[in-house]
Design a protein around this motif. Sequence first.
Motif, PDB file in Angstrom:
ATOM      1  N   UNK A  71      36.138  25.921  34.217  1.00  0.00           N
ATOM      2  CA  UNK A  71      37.464  24.999  34.146  1.00  0.00           C
ATOM      3  C   UNK A  71      38.068  25.398  32.895  1.00  0.00           C
ATOM      4  N   UNK A  72      37.963  25.658  31.746  1.00  0.00           N
ATOM      5  CA  UNK A  72      38.844  26.285  30.765  1.00  0.00           C
ATOM      6  C   UNK A  72      39.380  27.322  31.027  1.00  0.00           C
ATOM      7  N   UNK A  73      38.617  28.289  31.745  1.00  0.00           N
ATOM      8  CA  UNK A  73      39.461  29.412  31.912  1.00  0.00           C
ATOM      9  C   UNK A  73      40.495  29.555  33.242  1.00  0.00           C
ATOM     10  N   UNK A  74      39.935  28.564  34.045  1.00  0.00           N
ATOM     11  CA  UNK A  74      40.970  28.164  35.179  1.00  0.00           C
ATOM     12  C   UNK A  74      42.362  27.684  34.714  1.00  0.00           C
ATOM     13  N   UNK A  75      42.222  26.789  33.686  1.00  0.00           N
ATOM     14  CA  UNK A  75      43.263  26.227  33.302  1.00  0.00           C
ATOM     15  C   UNK A  75      44.316  27.237  32.432  1.00  0.00           C
ATOM     16  N   UNK A  76      43.846  27.946  31.655  1.00  0.00           N
ATOM     17  CA  UNK A  76      44.418  28.860  30.830  1.00  0.00           C
ATOM     18  C   UNK A  76      44.103  30.173  30.361  1.00  0.00           C
ATOM     19  N   UNK A  77      44.781  31.348  30.260  1.00  0.00           N
ATOM     20  CA  UNK A  77      44.015  32.646  29.669  1.00  0.00           C
ATOM     21  C   UNK A  77      44.277  33.542  30.922  1.00  0.00           C
ATOM     22  N   UNK A  78      43.897  34.648  30.909  1.00  0.00           N
ATOM     23  CA  UNK A  78      44.186  36.008  31.710  1.00  0.00           C
ATOM     24  C   UNK A  78      44.047  35.694  32.939  1.00  0.00           C
ATOM     25  N   UNK A  79      42.753  34.852  33.256  1.00  0.00           N
ATOM     26  CA  UNK A  79      42.544  34.811  34.926  1.00  0.00           C
ATOM     27  C   UNK A  79      43.407  33.767  35.641  1.00  0.00           C
ATOM     28  N   UNK A  80      43.613  32.898  34.680  1.00  0.00           N
ATOM     29  CA  UNK A  80      44.870  31.867  35.387  1.00  0.00           C
ATOM     30  C   UNK A  80      46.030  32.498  35.710  1.00  0.00           C
ATOM     31  N   UNK A  81      46.533  33.604  34.625  1.00  0.00           N
ATOM     32  CA  UNK A  81      47.623  34.132  35.025  1.00  0.00           C
ATOM     33  C   UNK A  81      47.678  35.114  36.187  1.00  0.00           C
ATOM     34  N   UNK A  82      46.377  35.884  36.314  1.00  0.00           N
ATOM     35  CA  UNK A  82      46.385  36.640  37.293  1.00  0.00           C
ATOM     36  C   UNK A  82      46.601  36.130  38.667  1.00  0.00           C
ATOM     37  N   UNK A 135      31.927  34.402  29.047  1.00  0.00           N
ATOM     38  CA  UNK A 135      31.514  34.987  30.414  1.00  0.00           C
ATOM     39  C   UNK A 135      30.618  36.279  30.168  1.00  0.00           C
ATOM     40  N   UNK A 136      29.698  36.337  30.879  1.00  0.00           N
ATOM     41  CA  UNK A 136      28.708  37.550  30.733  1.00  0.00           C
ATOM     42  C   UNK A 136      29.227  38.541  31.726  1.00  0.00           C
ATOM     43  N   UNK A 137      29.144  39.870  30.880  1.00  0.00           N
ATOM     44  CA  UNK A 137      29.732  41.067  31.649  1.00  0.00           C
ATOM     45  C   UNK A 137      28.768  42.225  31.814  1.00  0.00           C
ATOM     46  N   UNK A 138      28.641  43.102  32.932  1.00  0.00           N
ATOM     47  CA  UNK A 138      27.953  44.187  33.068  1.00  0.00           C
ATOM     48  C   UNK A 138      28.685  44.976  33.850  1.00  0.00           C
ATOM     49  N   UNK A 139      28.356  46.417  33.963  1.00  0.00           N
ATOM     50  CA  UNK A 139      28.839  47.269  34.914  1.00  0.00           C
ATOM     51  C   UNK A 139      27.747  47.705  35.958  1.00  0.00           C
ATOM     52  N   UNK A 140      27.912  47.909  37.130  1.00  0.00           N
ATOM     53  CA  UNK A 140      26.927  48.494  37.951  1.00  0.00           C
ATOM     54  C   UNK A 140      27.495  49.838  38.433  1.00  0.00           C
ATOM     55  N   UNK A 141      26.353  50.599  38.438  1.00  0.00           N
ATOM     56  CA  UNK A 141      26.694  52.006  39.009  1.00  0.00           C
ATOM     57  C   UNK A 141      27.523  52.967  38.300  1.00  0.00           C
ATOM     58  N   UNK A 142      27.796  54.023  38.757  1.00  0.00           N
ATOM     59  CA  UNK A 142      28.742  55.003  37.969  1.00  0.00           C
ATOM     60  C   UNK A 142      29.905  55.154  38.952  1.00  0.00           C
ATOM     61  N   UNK A 143      31.010  55.796  38.357  1.00  0.00           N
ATOM     62  CA  UNK A 143      32.094  55.956  39.107  1.00  0.00           C
ATOM     63  C   UNK A 143      31.979  57.311  39.894  1.00  0.00           C
ATOM     64  N   UNK A 144      32.607  56.921  41.312  1.00  0.00           N
ATOM     65  CA  UNK A 144      32.457  57.773  42.436  1.00  0.00           C
ATOM     66  C   UNK A 144      33.592  58.283  43.109  1.00  0.00           C
TER      67      UNK A 144
END
Length: 232
Positions: free
Chosen positions: A59-70, A2-11
């Motif tokens: 589909x791979x992440x949907x079947x198993x891993x943290x997101x599937x568990x969440x 997955x591609x990751x990035x952060x938008x803006x600063x904590x407020x």
Amino acid sequence: MPHEFTYDIESAANKAIGGVPIIHYFDFQSRGRGQAVRLLLIDAGAAYKDVRYTFEEWPKYKRSGPVAEMNPTGNIPVIEMPGGKILTQSYAILRHWGRQLGAYDGKTEDEKYWADAICDIVIDWRTLFIAAFFSDNQKEDYPKHQQGDRKRFLNAIETHLKGSDLSRRGPYVIGSKMTYADFVLFQLLHDENLIQDGRKGLQEYPRLVQLADAVQSRPNIKKFFSSDAYLG
């Protein structure tokens, strides 16, 4: 990966909702139900972290891993909050954050009802849009949708907004105050390519043009649409 990035600063807005959310969603440009969630955060001035999955790798992440568990339904967006809190169901997330922020909702029962009603209409429309847009026979089904169901919903929402005493008070669904329903409606207009090219797709719908203009001219959203973070 997955591609990751952060938008803006904590407020202060992040403090109100419990920290910086991590949004798990498709790498679908700036489209979909997940984008409506982002728009609320952007408008509120809250930072967020994106984790975006391509359609091929999902589909791979949907079947198993943290997101599937969440989320046992396997649907995204899924939001991770600090402390292990998990949020699912995009429209419930919008309402939840609105209550935490003390904004994006009506004050009276009539206002709350009208925002919910318009949101429900848009949900029905989005279901039909997704079915046509991702159809195996898209070249035939999506044009039929554009001239059929889409036109029907555009006419209905235009009529609702013009006919409501609340909606006549200002550019938004309940008049002068922005609600979560405005993000939901604006995002579907965007996803159906109706607000691009000078609102060309909304020439017959001046009330919807008024709403789209009001949403997109809000300072934080206007800044976002002019930034590299916005992907058309």
